[in-house]
Design a protein around this motif. Structure first.
Motif, PDB file in Angstrom:
ATOM      1  N   THR A  39      49.441  45.561  42.361  1.00 60.04           N
ATOM      2  CA  THR A  39      49.857  45.619  40.954  1.00 60.04           C
ATOM      3  C   THR A  39      49.984  44.167  40.539  1.00 60.04           C
ATOM      4  OG1 THR A  39      50.784  47.654  41.569  1.00 60.04           O
ATOM      5  CG2 THR A  39      51.321  46.511  39.268  1.00 60.04           C
ATOM      6  N   LEU A  40      50.532  43.248  41.408  1.00 58.14           N
ATOM      7  CA  LEU A  40      50.865  41.751  41.024  1.00 58.14           C
ATOM      8  C   LEU A  40      49.302  41.361  40.914  1.00 58.14           C
ATOM      9  CD1 LEU A  40      52.417  39.343  40.637  1.00 58.14           C
ATOM     10  CD2 LEU A  40      52.175  38.847  43.269  1.00 58.14           C
ATOM     11  N   MET A  41      48.240  41.615  41.632  1.00 59.96           N
ATOM     12  CA  MET A  41      46.795  40.943  41.501  1.00 59.96           C
ATOM     13  C   MET A  41      46.457  41.517  40.006  1.00 59.96           C
ATOM     14  SD  MET A  41      46.577  39.001  44.038  1.00 59.96           S
ATOM     15  CE  MET A  41      48.399  38.841  44.131  1.00 59.96           C
ATOM     16  N   ASP A  42      46.650  42.760  39.607  1.00 61.14           N
ATOM     17  CA  ASP A  42      46.025  43.353  38.543  1.00 61.14           C
ATOM     18  C   ASP A  42      46.755  42.756  37.169  1.00 61.14           C
ATOM     19  OD1 ASP A  42      44.766  45.137  39.771  1.00 61.14           O
ATOM     20  OD2 ASP A  42      45.840  46.652  39.868  1.00 61.14           O
ATOM     21  N   MET A  43      47.934  42.349  37.382  1.00 61.53           N
ATOM     22  CA  MET A  43      48.466  41.536  35.929  1.00 61.53           C
ATOM     23  C   MET A  43      47.966  40.439  35.720  1.00 61.53           C
ATOM     24  SD  MET A  43      52.665  42.512  36.471  1.00 61.53           S
ATOM     25  CE  MET A  43      52.788  41.420  37.790  1.00 61.53           C
ATOM     26  N   GLU A  44      47.496  39.671  36.472  1.00 63.75           N
ATOM     27  CA  GLU A  44      46.555  38.532  36.149  1.00 63.75           C
ATOM     28  C   GLU A  44      45.442  38.175  36.968  1.00 63.75           C
ATOM     29  OE1 GLU A  44      49.376  34.648  35.103  1.00 63.75           O
ATOM     30  OE2 GLU A  44      50.414  35.669  36.863  1.00 63.75           O
ATOM     31  N   PRO A  45      44.259  39.066  36.569  1.00 61.51           N
ATOM     32  CA  PRO A  45      43.141  38.870  37.242  1.00 61.51           C
ATOM     33  C   PRO A  45      42.377  37.694  37.585  1.00 61.51           C
ATOM     34  CG  PRO A  45      43.103  40.605  35.305  1.00 61.51           C
ATOM     35  CD  PRO A  45      44.318  39.666  35.252  1.00 61.51           C
ATOM     36  N   THR A  46      42.776  36.574  36.716  1.00 66.43           N
ATOM     37  CA  THR A  46      42.128  35.299  36.951  1.00 66.43           C
ATOM     38  C   THR A  46      42.998  34.460  37.892  1.00 66.43           C
ATOM     39  OG1 THR A  46      43.367  34.440  34.670  1.00 66.43           O
ATOM     40  CG2 THR A  46      40.948  35.335  34.526  1.00 66.43           C
ATOM     41  N   ARG A  47      44.069  35.040  38.356  1.00 67.30           N
ATOM     42  CA  ARG A  47      44.830  33.987  39.127  1.00 67.30           C
ATOM     43  C   ARG A  47      45.220  34.799  40.300  1.00 67.30           C
ATOM     44  NH1 ARG A  47      47.199  29.542  36.994  1.00 67.30           N
ATOM     45  NH2 ARG A  47      49.075  30.112  38.305  1.00 67.30           N
ATOM     46  N   HIS A  48      44.326  35.377  40.990  1.00 70.08           N
ATOM     47  CA  HIS A  48      44.405  36.097  42.326  1.00 70.08           C
ATOM     48  C   HIS A  48      44.924  35.159  43.589  1.00 70.08           C
ATOM     49  CE1 HIS A  48      41.611  39.544  41.167  1.00 70.08           C
ATOM     50  NE2 HIS A  48      42.881  39.821  40.759  1.00 70.08           N
TER      51      HIS A  48
END
Length: 392
Positions: free
Chosen positions: A127-136
């Motif tokens: 979910t953390l990855m989904d919140m900022e898709p350009t900053r994985h």
């Protein structure tokens, strides 16, 4: 979107990010406490080595069967329920560990804890990855730092409890209380299921769809590349860490205290590397750093094995811990980027790949038994070699 709504959304993202990072810190804190507490638990519950082995094997096997299913469920609309339910199970498992007075109850607690951690922690990462898709990569670096910090603090927490004449049970009870507080904080915020990936022809409506898309993903070369490199990179991370103390005792010839110091230095510089990686990724592309890091590790690791001087070995080991600390963060971030809208399925594929990668320590143990630990340690060079072949 109005300015107030935009500010509210930004605040929610920041607070959720902090909560998810604390969840990872808590998970690794539990892992650090548990590892350090095994001798105390064994003595208090009168466990045999066979029972200790079962505690490490059975829960992990059960979790490996359950977690791939949880990942797919997390992508078809049940993300919030799974994370919160996993948090409740996580807390109950810690409570049961603190109350266990025999092997059977402790085994039940561990069997509950492993899949609960998968739902609570692994889906929080997704979910953390989904919140900022350009900053994985950047957010994975923060995640890794939180985990490293928790892993270092775990044994210290247990040592502190013992210093204040408390038992290992009180530490697990306190961790259960902290988990309940975290679940209560998370309950206040929405947790969205990711939108469908642009790489799939239809949105995922059912568990059958989720399985089909997971199989489709395994046929994609880019996804296979990151999954494979994650398993290879682990040779220079957890696998090396597992053999490090034995190497210093059996091959270098130092005592247990010196071997423990070497392992502590390795972990400490790994933590420093995780900390430095966060600002570095704001200035340098992750894959560019990974190439340079792999080249340096390819040069330094043979030197570490060959130099006879113990002090020089420790210095090189510290540099190795510093250099490879970003490998997991960057590779896992690339895997999330390769599978937009399928962050839960990333958890599923990681577990499936882990079945194969998990055989590495056993295979290395067989080689060490047959040929000795010194030649076996050279096999770990496969990690930087695989990275360089794939990245170049």
């Amino acid at each position: 979107m109005s300015l107030d709504s935009k500010n509210k959304t930004t605040r929610t993202v920041i607070l959720l990010t902090m909560i998810f990072l604390v969840i990872e810190l808590l998970d690794e804190l539990v892992d650090g406490v548990r590892g350090a507490a095994y001798p105390l638990i064994r003595n208090d519950l009168h466990l045999s080595y066979v029972q200790v082995g079962l505690l490490l094997t059975i829960p992990n096997t059960v979790s490996s069967l359950i977690e791939p299913i949880l990942g797919i469920w997390g992508d078809i609309g049940q993300r919030r329920q799974l994370i919160l339910g996993g948090g409740v199970g996580f807390a109950i498992a810690l409570l049961l560990i603190s109350l266990s007075d025999n092997f059977s109850w402790l085994l039940v607690a561990f069997v509950l804890f492993y899949p609960a951690s998968g739902a609570f922690v692994s889906l929080s990462q997704a979910t953390l990855m989904d919140m900022e898709p350009t900053r994985h990569e950047q957010n994975m670096a923060r995640w890794a730092l939180a985990g490293s910090l928790g892993n270092v603090l775990g044994p210290l927490a247990l040592a502190g409890a013992i210093a204040f004449h408390q038992s290992w049970r009180s530490v697990f009870l306190l961790l259960a209380v902290l988990t309940v507080l975290l679940v209560g904080m998370l309950w206040q915020y929405p947790i969205a299921t990711p939108s469908a990936s642009a790489d799939v022809d239809q949105p995922m409506h059912s568990f059958k769809d989720g399985i089909r898309y997971a199989i489709q993903s395994l046929k994609r070369g880019n996804v296979l590349r990151w999954l494979t490199l994650l398993q290879f990179s682990d040779l220079m991370l957890d696998v090396l860490s597992g053999f490090l103390a034995l190497y210093f005792v059996d091959v270098v010839g130092v005592n247990n205290t010196q071997a423990s110091f070497a392992l502590t230095a390795w972990l400490g510089f790994g933590l420093l590397g995780d900390f430095l990686l966060i600002p570095l990724l704001e200035r340098v592309q992750g894959l560019a750093y990974l190439k340079v890091s792999a080249i340096l590790v390819l040069c330094l690791y043979p030197a570490f094995l060959l130099v006879p001087n113990i002090n020089l070995k420790l210095v090189i080991l510290c540099f190795l811990g510093l250099l490879n600390s970003g490998w997991y963060s960057i590779l896992q971030g690339q895997l999330y980027t390769a599978m937009p809208g399928q962050s839960g399925t990333v958890m599923t594929l990681n577990n499936l790949a882990g079945f194969v990668g998990g055989l590495a320590p056993f295979a290395l143990g067989l080689v060490a038994q047959q040929y000795g630990l010194q030649p076996t340690m050279w096999i770990l060079l496969a990690a930087p070699i695989a990275l360089l072949i794939a990245l170049f």
